[in-house]
Design a protein around this motif. Structure first.
Motif, PDB file in Angstrom:
ATOM      1  N   GLN A 199     -11.171  -9.020  -1.427  1.00 42.17           N
ATOM      2  CA  GLN A 199     -10.567 -10.290  -0.687  1.00 42.17           C
ATOM      3  C   GLN A 199      -9.335  -9.580  -0.368  1.00 42.17           C
ATOM      4  N   ALA A 200      -8.444  -9.080  -1.348  1.00 46.54           N
ATOM      5  CA  ALA A 200      -7.123  -8.363  -1.210  1.00 46.54           C
ATOM      6  C   ALA A 200      -7.114  -7.347  -0.094  1.00 46.54           C
ATOM      7  N   GLU A 201      -8.098  -6.412  -0.066  1.00 46.14           N
ATOM      8  CA  GLU A 201      -7.917  -5.336   1.034  1.00 46.14           C
ATOM      9  C   GLU A 201      -8.390  -5.996   2.175  1.00 46.14           C
ATOM     10  N   ALA A 202      -9.340  -6.813   2.254  1.00 49.24           N
ATOM     11  CA  ALA A 202      -9.453  -7.605   3.710  1.00 49.24           C
ATOM     12  C   ALA A 202      -8.383  -8.293   4.393  1.00 49.24           C
ATOM     13  N   ALA A 203      -7.419  -8.960   3.404  1.00 48.47           N
ATOM     14  CA  ALA A 203      -6.239  -9.513   3.919  1.00 48.47           C
ATOM     15  C   ALA A 203      -5.296  -8.650   4.171  1.00 48.47           C
ATOM     16  N   LEU A 204      -5.259  -7.530   3.558  1.00 51.19           N
ATOM     17  CA  LEU A 204      -4.240  -6.385   4.013  1.00 51.19           C
ATOM     18  C   LEU A 204      -4.503  -5.697   5.413  1.00 51.19           C
ATOM     19  N   LEU A 205      -5.997  -5.460   5.300  1.00 50.12           N
ATOM     20  CA  LEU A 205      -6.259  -5.005   6.849  1.00 50.12           C
ATOM     21  C   LEU A 205      -5.990  -5.853   7.880  1.00 50.12           C
ATOM     22  N   ALA A 206      -6.368  -7.005   7.707  1.00 45.56           N
ATOM     23  CA  ALA A 206      -6.001  -8.133   8.856  1.00 45.56           C
ATOM     24  C   ALA A 206      -4.589  -8.253   9.097  1.00 45.56           C
ATOM     25  N   ALA A 207      -3.576  -8.199   7.839  1.00 44.65           N
ATOM     26  CA  ALA A 207      -2.311  -8.208   8.222  1.00 44.65           C
ATOM     27  C   ALA A 207      -1.831  -6.878   8.802  1.00 44.65           C
ATOM     28  N   ALA A 208      -2.348  -5.878   8.317  1.00 47.24           N
ATOM     29  CA  ALA A 208      -1.870  -4.395   9.252  1.00 47.24           C
ATOM     30  C   ALA A 208      -2.274  -4.694  10.725  1.00 47.24           C
ATOM     31  N   ALA A 209      -3.652  -5.134  11.071  1.00 44.16           N
ATOM     32  CA  ALA A 209      -4.009  -5.220  12.517  1.00 44.16           C
ATOM     33  C   ALA A 209      -2.958  -6.084  13.222  1.00 44.16           C
ATOM     34  N   GLU A 210      -2.672  -7.216  12.597  1.00 44.19           N
ATOM     35  CA  GLU A 210      -1.802  -8.092  13.353  1.00 44.19           C
ATOM     36  C   GLU A 210      -0.435  -7.471  13.516  1.00 44.19           C
ATOM     37  N   LEU A 211       0.056  -6.827  12.581  1.00 43.14           N
ATOM     38  CA  LEU A 211       1.315  -6.262  13.021  1.00 43.14           C
ATOM     39  C   LEU A 211       1.250  -5.088  14.236  1.00 43.14           C
ATOM     40  N   VAL A 212       0.211  -4.460  13.993  1.00 46.59           N
ATOM     41  CA  VAL A 212      -0.036  -3.620  15.044  1.00 46.59           C
ATOM     42  C   VAL A 212       0.026  -4.051  16.537  1.00 46.59           C
ATOM     43  N   VAL A 213      -0.676  -4.901  16.424  1.00 49.70           N
ATOM     44  CA  VAL A 213      -0.900  -5.695  17.746  1.00 49.70           C
ATOM     45  C   VAL A 213       0.321  -6.503  18.103  1.00 49.70           C
ATOM     46  N   GLU A 214       1.189  -6.959  17.240  1.00 48.20           N
ATOM     47  CA  GLU A 214       2.294  -7.762  17.694  1.00 48.20           C
ATOM     48  C   GLU A 214       3.674  -6.687  17.832  1.00 48.20           C
ATOM     49  N   GLN A 215       3.815  -5.583  17.162  1.00 49.11           N
ATOM     50  CA  GLN A 215       4.841  -4.807  16.982  1.00 49.11           C
ATOM     51  C   GLN A 215       4.595  -3.296  17.138  1.00 49.11           C
ATOM     52  N   GLY A 216       3.360  -3.009  17.176  1.00 52.41           N
ATOM     53  CA  GLY A 216       3.030  -1.393  17.335  1.00 52.41           C
ATOM     54  C   GLY A 216       2.876  -0.735  16.236  1.00 52.41           C
ATOM     55  N   VAL A 217       2.183   0.371  16.088  1.00 53.37           N
ATOM     56  CA  VAL A 217       1.899   1.111  15.102  1.00 53.37           C
ATOM     57  C   VAL A 217       3.447   1.619  14.318  1.00 53.37           C
ATOM     58  N   ARG A 218       4.278   1.836  15.086  1.00 53.71           N
ATOM     59  CA  ARG A 218       5.478   2.688  14.479  1.00 53.71           C
ATOM     60  C   ARG A 218       6.386   1.489  13.430  1.00 53.71           C
ATOM     61  N   SER A 219       6.027   0.325  13.827  1.00 59.71           N
ATOM     62  CA  SER A 219       6.715  -0.681  13.003  1.00 59.71           C
ATOM     63  C   SER A 219       5.952  -1.152  11.658  1.00 59.71           C
ATOM     64  N   LEU A 220       4.467  -0.369  11.561  1.00 61.85           N
ATOM     65  CA  LEU A 220       4.106  -0.792  10.441  1.00 61.85           C
ATOM     66  C   LEU A 220       4.292  -0.112   9.022  1.00 61.85           C
ATOM     67  N   THR A 221       4.833  -0.696   8.115  1.00 61.99           N
ATOM     68  CA  THR A 221       4.922  -0.205   6.777  1.00 61.99           C
ATOM     69  C   THR A 221       4.323  -0.792   5.938  1.00 61.99           C
ATOM     70  N   LEU A 222       4.025  -0.273   4.514  1.00 58.07           N
ATOM     71  CA  LEU A 222       3.338  -0.969   3.475  1.00 58.07           C
ATOM     72  C   LEU A 222       4.201  -2.243   3.031  1.00 58.07           C
ATOM     73  N   ALA A 223       5.296  -2.077   2.996  1.00 50.82           N
ATOM     74  CA  ALA A 223       6.205  -3.399   2.520  1.00 50.82           C
ATOM     75  C   ALA A 223       5.916  -4.748   3.717  1.00 50.82           C
ATOM     76  N   ARG A 224       5.729  -4.369   4.949  1.00 47.34           N
ATOM     77  CA  ARG A 224       5.532  -5.362   5.719  1.00 47.34           C
ATOM     78  C   ARG A 224       4.237  -5.923   5.874  1.00 47.34           C
ATOM     79  N   VAL A 225       3.092  -5.104   5.613  1.00 45.79           N
ATOM     80  CA  VAL A 225       2.198  -5.509   5.512  1.00 45.79           C
ATOM     81  C   VAL A 225       1.644  -6.191   4.441  1.00 45.79           C
ATOM     82  N   GLY A 226       2.377  -5.902   2.913  1.00 44.86           N
ATOM     83  CA  GLY A 226       2.246  -6.674   2.029  1.00 44.86           C
ATOM     84  C   GLY A 226       2.762  -7.975   2.239  1.00 44.86           C
ATOM     85  N   GLU A 227       4.081  -8.029   2.748  1.00 45.22           N
ATOM     86  CA  GLU A 227       4.680  -9.374   3.173  1.00 45.22           C
ATOM     87  C   GLU A 227       3.834 -10.212   3.783  1.00 45.22           C
ATOM     88  N   ARG A 228       3.125  -9.799   4.994  1.00 42.33           N
ATOM     89  CA  ARG A 228       2.607 -10.407   5.810  1.00 42.33           C
ATOM     90  C   ARG A 228       1.302 -11.057   5.102  1.00 42.33           C
TER      91      ARG A 228
END
Length: 205
Positions: free
Chosen positions: A14-43
């Protein structure tokens, strides 16, 4: 009422699925360059430590995201044997899915495009594209063996052309949704490949 306790593996999944969904959302919204582990966890509502525990580093997270978003884009293909029918089903199904691009599919396309200029991404997507082409090549080879695909065609060339066309249309759809009539393109492209791949007709005298 009795409380159903989740197993450790269920909580992990469940945690992994939530983290992957958060990462996908951040990539779509702000691009891969803005992706960080901290931002994924926060989302996702977790700490950075949880993200690190699951993936270790950003590169591993992106690799897992690429594999997750690519898998199962066209449902039902595993039930079909290699050949022309499967190839046409893949083309038709891929284009049909473009009418309802979810966040994971959008993320994959954006990451794929970024891979052309990002050395860290390139190996991941070269591998995914190579697997895609190999799958298509097997369909062409099986169709030739069955006598339903023109034996004069080169399977590798067909695979490259199909991948390029499908991904190119997908990126156009992502960039300009109103400018790409998915159903019209779907009919035209699927029909084109049905005609192109069919056995060559002997000239009439």
């Amino acid at each position: 009422m009795a409380t159903i306790r989740r197993t450790q593996q269920e909580r992990r999944d469940q945690a992994e699925a939530a983290l992957l969904a958060a990462a996908a959302e951040l990539v779509v919204e702000q691009g891969v360059r803005s992706l960080t582990l901290a931002r994924v966890g926060e989302r996702a509502g977790y700490s950075r430590g949880i993200v690190t525990h699951h993936f270790g580093a950003k590169q591993a997270l992106i690799e897992r995201l690429a594999r997750t978003t690519q898998a199962g884009f066209v449902p039902g293909l595993d039930e079909l044997p290699p050949g022309l029918d499967r190839l046409l089903r893949l083309i038709d199904g891929y284009l049909g899915e473009l009418g309802r691009l979810g966040v994971f599919n959008q993320a994959f396309l954006l990451l794929w495009a970024e891979a052309a200029t990002q050395p860290d991404l390139a190996p991941i997507f070269r591998e995914r594209d190579a697997a895609f082409r190999a799958d298509l090549r097997a369909d062409v080879e099986a169709g030739i063996a069955a006598g339903v695909i023109d034996p004069g065609l080169e399977p590798d060339d067909v695979a490259i052309a199909v991948v390029g066309q499908l991904r190119g249309i997908a990126l156009q759809r992502l960039l300009d949704p109103r400018g790409v009539d998915v159903e019209q393109v779907r009919r035209s492209v699927t029909g084109y490949w049905r005609r192109t791949l069919g056995p060559a007709q002997a000239p009439t005298s």
